[in-house]
Design a protein around this motif. Structure first.
Motif, short mmCIF file in Angstrom:
data_model
loop_
_atom_site.label_atom_id
_atom_site.label_comp_id
_atom_site.label_asym_id
_atom_site.label_seq_id
_atom_site.Cartn_x
_atom_site.Cartn_y
_atom_site.Cartn_z
N VAL A 140 -28.57 -33.45 -27.51
CA VAL A 140 -29.31 -32.69 -26.51
C VAL A 140 -28.37 -31.66 -25.91
O VAL A 140 -27.25 -31.97 -25.53
N ARG A 156 -33.40 -30.45 -28.08
CA ARG A 156 -33.02 -31.49 -29.02
C ARG A 156 -33.87 -31.37 -30.28
O ARG A 156 -34.98 -30.81 -30.24
N ALA A 157 -33.37 -31.88 -31.37
CA ALA A 157 -34.12 -31.90 -32.63
C ALA A 157 -34.63 -33.31 -32.87
O ALA A 157 -33.89 -34.29 -32.72
N VAL A 158 -35.93 -33.41 -33.21
CA VAL A 158 -36.55 -34.70 -33.50
C VAL A 158 -37.33 -34.55 -34.80
O VAL A 158 -38.36 -33.86 -34.83
N ASP A 159 -36.85 -35.16 -35.85
CA ASP A 159 -37.54 -35.16 -37.14
C ASP A 159 -38.00 -33.76 -37.56
O ASP A 159 -39.16 -33.55 -37.92
N THR A 218 -38.43 -31.12 -35.75
CA THR A 218 -39.06 -30.36 -34.67
C THR A 218 -38.02 -30.10 -33.59
O THR A 218 -37.31 -31.01 -33.18
N VAL A 278 -37.45 -29.65 -29.90
CA VAL A 278 -38.14 -29.96 -28.64
C VAL A 278 -37.35 -29.36 -27.50
O VAL A 278 -36.16 -29.64 -27.34
N SER A 330 -37.37 -29.25 -23.52
CA SER A 330 -37.94 -29.88 -22.32
C SER A 330 -37.55 -29.06 -21.11
O SER A 330 -36.36 -28.88 -20.82
N ASP A 380 -42.00 -28.88 -23.98
CA ASP A 380 -42.49 -29.89 -23.05
C ASP A 380 -42.48 -29.31 -21.65
O ASP A 380 -41.43 -29.07 -21.06
N ALA A 430 -44.71 -37.32 -27.15
CA ALA A 430 -44.92 -38.43 -28.07
C ALA A 430 -46.16 -38.21 -28.93
O ALA A 430 -46.12 -38.43 -30.14
N LEU A 432 -45.41 -35.48 -31.52
CA LEU A 432 -44.51 -35.90 -32.58
C LEU A 432 -45.14 -36.96 -33.48
O LEU A 432 -44.86 -37.02 -34.67
N ASP A 433 -46.01 -37.80 -32.90
CA ASP A 433 -46.70 -38.82 -33.69
C ASP A 433 -47.92 -38.28 -34.41
O ASP A 433 -48.47 -38.94 -35.27
#
Length: 132
Positions: free
Chosen positions: A2, A15-18, A20, A22, A24, A54, A112, A115-116
């Motif tokens: 982050v 931050r990177a999530v899978d 993506t 993100v 915030s 976000d 969430a 991302l889900d």
């Protein structure tokens, strides 16, 4: 990892999530605080990438903040990337609804959900009663 940038009144955590990116946001997004968001978004737009902003931590967003997001949406589109929003709440959700901006962005209830992939983009649906 982050990475955070900003000031006392406004911060952006990236931050990177899978696959993506993100971003915030927290605090007050206005003319005086928009530059860190501009810089973070410019750095995050990659060809074919996915950006998720976000907005759940924002207590205030003026037209400058909205214009930064709208401009980045066009830049991302030209690069074949997407810009999605999550967590619209309270006065920020109301501003997006009144201006119609909630209709031009894919909007998710939360990071969430986005991302889900649950529920799909569907406009603001926070506790403020401003659902779709």
């Amino acid at each position: 990892m982050v990475r955070g940038i900003g000031s006392e009144r406004f911060t952006v955590a990236v931050r990177a999530v899978d696959g993506t990116v993100v971003l915030s946001l927290d605090g007050e997004l206005d003319h005086d605080t928009a530059q860190p968001l501009r810089e973070a978004l410019d750095a995050a737009v990659t060809p074919g990438g996915r950006l998720l902003v976000d907005l759940g931590g924002l207590g205030f967003c003026d037209s400058t903040g909205l214009n930064v997001l709208l401009h980045t949406r066009l830049t991302a589109r030209e690069a074949g990337a997407s810009l999605e929003l999550a967590g619209l709440r309270g006065p920020v959700a109301r501003m997006f609804r009144i201006t119609g901006a909630d209709e031009v962005f894919p909007v998710h209830g939360s990071v969430a959900e986005a991302l889900d992939g649950q529920g799909g983009p569907d406009g603001p649906n926070g506790p403020d009663g401003l659902s779709g």
